[in-house]
Design a protein around this motif. Sequence first.
Motif, PDB file in Angstrom:
ATOM      1  N   ALA A 536     -33.692  -5.762  77.997  1.00 54.47           N
ATOM      2  CA  ALA A 536     -34.431  -7.013  78.155  1.00 54.47           C
ATOM      3  C   ALA A 536     -34.900  -7.187  79.594  1.00 54.47           C
ATOM      4  O   ALA A 536     -36.026  -7.638  79.849  1.00 54.47           O
ATOM      5  CB  ALA A 536     -33.549  -8.188  77.723  1.00 54.47           C
ATOM      6  N   GLU A 537     -34.038  -6.820  80.557  1.00 56.80           N
ATOM      7  CA  GLU A 537     -34.431  -6.933  81.960  1.00 56.80           C
ATOM      8  C   GLU A 537     -35.556  -5.960  82.310  1.00 56.80           C
ATOM      9  O   GLU A 537     -36.397  -6.248  83.152  1.00 56.80           O
ATOM     10  CB  GLU A 537     -33.230  -6.664  82.861  1.00 56.80           C
ATOM     11  N   ALA A 538     -35.568  -4.779  81.671  1.00 59.18           N
ATOM     12  CA  ALA A 538     -36.578  -3.773  81.985  1.00 59.18           C
ATOM     13  C   ALA A 538     -37.950  -4.148  81.473  1.00 59.18           C
ATOM     14  O   ALA A 538     -38.956  -3.631  81.949  1.00 59.18           O
ATOM     15  CB  ALA A 538     -36.177  -2.414  81.396  1.00 59.18           C
ATOM     16  N   GLY A 539     -38.014  -5.056  80.460  1.00 55.49           N
ATOM     17  CA  GLY A 539     -39.308  -5.473  79.920  1.00 55.49           C
ATOM     18  C   GLY A 539     -39.941  -6.540  80.779  1.00 55.49           C
ATOM     19  O   GLY A 539     -39.463  -6.917  81.844  1.00 55.49           O
ATOM     20  N   GLY A 540     -41.053  -7.019  80.335  1.00 51.66           N
ATOM     21  CA  GLY A 540     -41.777  -8.057  81.058  1.00 51.66           C
ATOM     22  C   GLY A 540     -42.599  -8.892  80.103  1.00 51.66           C
ATOM     23  O   GLY A 540     -43.112  -8.388  79.088  1.00 51.66           O
ATOM     24  N   GLU A 541     -42.708 -10.161  80.396  1.00 57.48           N
ATOM     25  CA  GLU A 541     -43.502 -11.083  79.593  1.00 57.48           C
ATOM     26  C   GLU A 541     -43.052 -11.066  78.137  1.00 57.48           C
ATOM     27  O   GLU A 541     -43.843 -10.995  77.192  1.00 57.48           O
ATOM     28  CB  GLU A 541     -44.992 -10.747  79.681  1.00 57.48           C
ATOM     29  N   GLY A 542     -41.734 -11.143  77.946  1.00 59.23           N
ATOM     30  CA  GLY A 542     -41.197 -11.220  76.596  1.00 59.23           C
ATOM     31  C   GLY A 542     -41.133  -9.912  75.853  1.00 59.23           C
ATOM     32  O   GLY A 542     -40.725  -9.872  74.695  1.00 59.23           O
ATOM     33  N   VAL A 543     -41.519  -8.810  76.485  1.00 58.95           N
ATOM     34  CA  VAL A 543     -41.487  -7.509  75.836  1.00 58.95           C
ATOM     35  C   VAL A 543     -40.211  -6.783  76.254  1.00 58.95           C
ATOM     36  O   VAL A 543     -39.896  -6.700  77.438  1.00 58.95           O
ATOM     37  CB  VAL A 543     -42.728  -6.664  76.215  1.00 58.95           C
ATOM     38  N   THR A 544     -39.495  -6.236  75.272  1.00 61.54           N
ATOM     39  CA  THR A 544     -38.260  -5.521  75.571  1.00 61.54           C
ATOM     40  C   THR A 544     -38.574  -4.147  76.132  1.00 61.54           C
ATOM     41  O   THR A 544     -39.418  -3.429  75.601  1.00 61.54           O
ATOM     42  CB  THR A 544     -37.408  -5.373  74.299  1.00 61.54           C
ATOM     43  N   GLY A 545     -37.904  -3.785  77.218  1.00 65.03           N
ATOM     44  CA  GLY A 545     -38.112  -2.473  77.798  1.00 65.03           C
ATOM     45  C   GLY A 545     -37.378  -1.394  77.004  1.00 65.03           C
ATOM     46  O   GLY A 545     -36.591  -1.685  76.102  1.00 65.03           O
ATOM     47  N   GLU A 546     -37.676  -0.154  77.341  1.00 61.49           N
ATOM     48  CA  GLU A 546     -37.080   0.972  76.639  1.00 61.49           C
ATOM     49  C   GLU A 546     -35.935   1.548  77.479  1.00 61.49           C
ATOM     50  O   GLU A 546     -36.139   2.389  78.333  1.00 61.49           O
ATOM     51  CB  GLU A 546     -38.119   2.050  76.363  1.00 61.49           C
ATOM     52  N   VAL A 547     -34.728   1.053  77.225  1.00 59.87           N
ATOM     53  CA  VAL A 547     -33.523   1.584  77.856  1.00 59.87           C
ATOM     54  C   VAL A 547     -32.568   1.960  76.739  1.00 59.87           C
ATOM     55  O   VAL A 547     -32.177   1.112  75.930  1.00 59.87           O
ATOM     56  CB  VAL A 547     -32.863   0.568  78.806  1.00 59.87           C
ATOM     57  N   GLY A 548     -32.225   3.221  76.654  1.00 61.35           N
ATOM     58  CA  GLY A 548     -31.317   3.693  75.619  1.00 61.35           C
ATOM     59  C   GLY A 548     -30.343   4.687  76.201  1.00 61.35           C
ATOM     60  O   GLY A 548     -30.591   5.300  77.236  1.00 61.35           O
ATOM     61  N   ALA A 549     -29.209   4.847  75.522  1.00 62.56           N
ATOM     62  CA  ALA A 549     -28.203   5.768  76.007  1.00 62.56           C
ATOM     63  C   ALA A 549     -27.282   6.146  74.868  1.00 62.56           C
ATOM     64  O   ALA A 549     -27.194   5.454  73.843  1.00 62.56           O
ATOM     65  CB  ALA A 549     -27.413   5.157  77.163  1.00 62.56           C
ATOM     66  N   THR A 550     -26.598   7.260  75.027  1.00 63.59           N
ATOM     67  CA  THR A 550     -25.524   7.672  74.124  1.00 63.59           C
ATOM     68  C   THR A 550     -24.260   7.843  74.943  1.00 63.59           C
ATOM     69  O   THR A 550     -24.312   8.035  76.163  1.00 63.59           O
ATOM     70  CB  THR A 550     -25.864   8.990  73.407  1.00 63.59           C
ATOM     71  N   CYS A 551     -23.110   7.781  74.265  1.00 62.88           N
ATOM     72  CA  CYS A 551     -21.855   7.842  75.018  1.00 62.88           C
ATOM     73  C   CYS A 551     -20.723   8.308  74.098  1.00 62.88           C
ATOM     74  O   CYS A 551     -20.718   8.007  72.897  1.00 62.88           O
ATOM     75  CB  CYS A 551     -21.520   6.461  75.593  1.00 62.88           C
ATOM     76  N   LEU A 552     -19.793   9.033  74.665  1.00 63.13           N
ATOM     77  CA  LEU A 552     -18.560   9.442  73.995  1.00 63.13           C
ATOM     78  C   LEU A 552     -17.407   9.062  74.910  1.00 63.13           C
ATOM     79  O   LEU A 552     -17.370   9.459  76.077  1.00 63.13           O
ATOM     80  CB  LEU A 552     -18.557  10.952  73.724  1.00 63.13           C
ATOM     81  N   TYR A 553     -16.470   8.279  74.358  1.00 65.21           N
ATOM     82  CA  TYR A 553     -15.341   7.780  75.151  1.00 65.21           C
ATOM     83  C   TYR A 553     -14.062   8.178  74.446  1.00 65.21           C
ATOM     84  O   TYR A 553     -13.923   8.028  73.221  1.00 65.21           O
ATOM     85  CB  TYR A 553     -15.437   6.255  75.273  1.00 65.21           C
TER      86      TYR A 553
END
Length: 804
Positions: A536-553
């Motif tokens: 949400a922070e990466a987007g602008g003007e109400g558009v969601t930004g593209e931040v994705g990740a995978t993780c193994l814990y």
Amino acid sequence: MRSRKVTHGDTPAYALDGAATARAAMDGDGTIVEWNEGARRLLGWDATEVVGRPAEELLAPGRSFLPPPPGSRSWNGTLALRHRDGRTVTAWLLAHHRGLKYADGGGSWLVLCPLDDPGPLVRDDPLTAAVMVQSPCAMAVFDDRLRLRGINDVMADAVGMPEENLRGLHISEIIGGRQGEKLEEQLREALALGRRKDVQTFLRAADENRAHAWSAAIAPLMDETGVPIGVCVTGHDITEQYLARQRLQLVNEASIRIGTTLDVRRTAQELADVCVPVLADFVSVDLMQSLDHGDEPHEGPLSAPFTLRRAAHQSVTPGCPEAVVEVGRTDVYPATSPQAASLSVGHTVVATDPANTLADWLAWDPKRGRRVKELGVHTTMSVPIRARGTTLGVAVLTRFKRLDPYTADDELLAEEVTARAAVCIDNARRYSRERETALALQRSLLPQTLPRMPALEAASRYLPAAQAGVGGDWFDVIPLSGMRVAMVVGDVVGHGVQASATMGRLRTAVRTLADVDLAPDELLTHLDDLVVRLSAEAGGEGVTGEVGATCLYAVYDPVTRRCTFARAGHPPPVVLDPDGRPMEVEVPSGQPLGLGGLPFESAELELPEGTVIALYTDGLIETRDRDIDAGQELLAEALSGRKGSLDDICQDVVQSLLPANGAPDDVALLLARTRGLRAERVATWSIPADPAFVARTRQYVLTQMALWGISESAFTAELVVSELVTNAIRHGAPPIQLRLIHDDTTLICEVSDGSGTAPHLRRAKTFDEGGRGLLLVAQLTQRWGSRHTEDGKTIWADLALSEE
């Protein structure tokens, strides 16, 4: 008489035993080594009488000979010679420096003198009618024996000799060398086939230091019946057009060959490679030393002396023996040097006759002075390398084999090529600086070393993508309470600084969440919420930004020897038993981080001591030619049966699974070999919820510590356990349990109860009767904390054992 052995590299197109032309050959020290029948006709001496003797003995008495200047390839002139019968013979001679080598390594000269003059062209001669006497082109006419019969003034100027001296010679004798032989072959072919031939050749008159480019047309001449009676050669001096094409080609090559990579040294080498041999016999490229440290290049005027680092050099001689400074080394250039001269004034500086114009510098640097003298350097051109208003370095172009000096057009060409290279070098410099900054950022975000823990042995490898340089893969090993340890591997979508920064935030979040001892599935849920917020922070003007990740814990407990795994869209772990055989591990895949909404699941597995756990990112196993399943099988094969150092195993796995030219994607690999804690190192008691039992609990601790041989720390441990058990009895709920874990350097005290209420530290007032227990625990221990369990909570404290 002496005889000298001749080594022939190429057999001449003509034989030296003819009588139409007097021919003799001399070696480098002026000794006659060959003598033909024509020479005997001219001077009366037999070959047996002159071969092996100095040629100067054939000069008429009282006469001397002025040798041609060093570097000359041909000579002609009239000499008074001594005939065998004693009379003086005046003859015009033509000499060519030959490529033949003698046993002693010296060069040789071929001396010619025409004997049979067929006479000049006359107007009624059939050849005269076949040629345009008034032609502005260079023209030469040869008869059917390929003897020169006539040339016009343009051709006489081109060869640098008048017609009357050349009549009767073959073209191979006039020009000499391989060039002359090739032209004679062309004439012979045109005469024999009766067809015109177009050739391009290079000729240089005796008094010229630069060859001219000629476009020549060779045409057979026919009589009225169509019988070939000779050959006509017409030539056009196309030197300027040839040089223009050459310059255009060089500029075109520079645009293609320079800047193929974003490497400063490679780009500098490409500049040197392009300029040799078209512009120079030797080229050196030196860059400002400030570029080594990533500093911005200097703007404005510069002043000597300059400390420059050799970035590249190239030579027409293999191995670059002309270089005084090795690539990568620095050298100081005073104001008298050509490098400093061009850098100071900011434009190209040409120095002719370096022995005089650069005398002060060469005297200051004797080694360089000797090298210049040995090579015969006659011209240098120094071109500053400038881009975007800043000075990056200097390129020095040197000529010693080519006799022609630099022209104004050469300067313009060198400046054009250098300007193109300067932009590429500056781009490479900027890229290198930004890449180093990004790599430094990434290195600072990744663990520099893995902690040493009794629970397991760990080793890792991280390789950024070959093209991107930095990425979002990360790994970590986090000590937890109760000697447990957490292992994590993650992968942020994308490359570059943004992905690296996101990776740093996620790694910090994982460490923070691990510090409160969240279960693996709960930790991934909180991490998923964080990625959603980052998107949400990466987007602008109400558009969601593209931040994705995978993780193994994963969390491993050396006391129970159980490991709990949870993953969010990440490749599953590869687990091998102590004998190196793959173990079946079913870990629910989960969704990638950032989608939100769905819970994560965990899987628990009991691991024998010596089990190897491999956590990795998809860059290690997935390529264009290999899917994830095949990559996992290869990884299991690479790990199977392996013993010894985990660090060596990491290196072998990376080398076996990744291409030699670098990984196409970021790669993170974490290997861990588990250890188990022996049962005698753990003591557990169930504690009744009765304050009167606290004294007995203290006695349990004293007895156990005596058995372990660590009584030196018994007082502190007794006090800490007393406070923790009292706190559990007063504020917790049954069942209550005390557990002591003994390591070589640490004693861990854990008190568990059935209440989920977390304790908190507070400061008691002066007249308060209680409230000081946890404050006392915090002061007496290395660290303390609490974690939630399935049945309630556990308060733990780590005590450093006293040294004996």
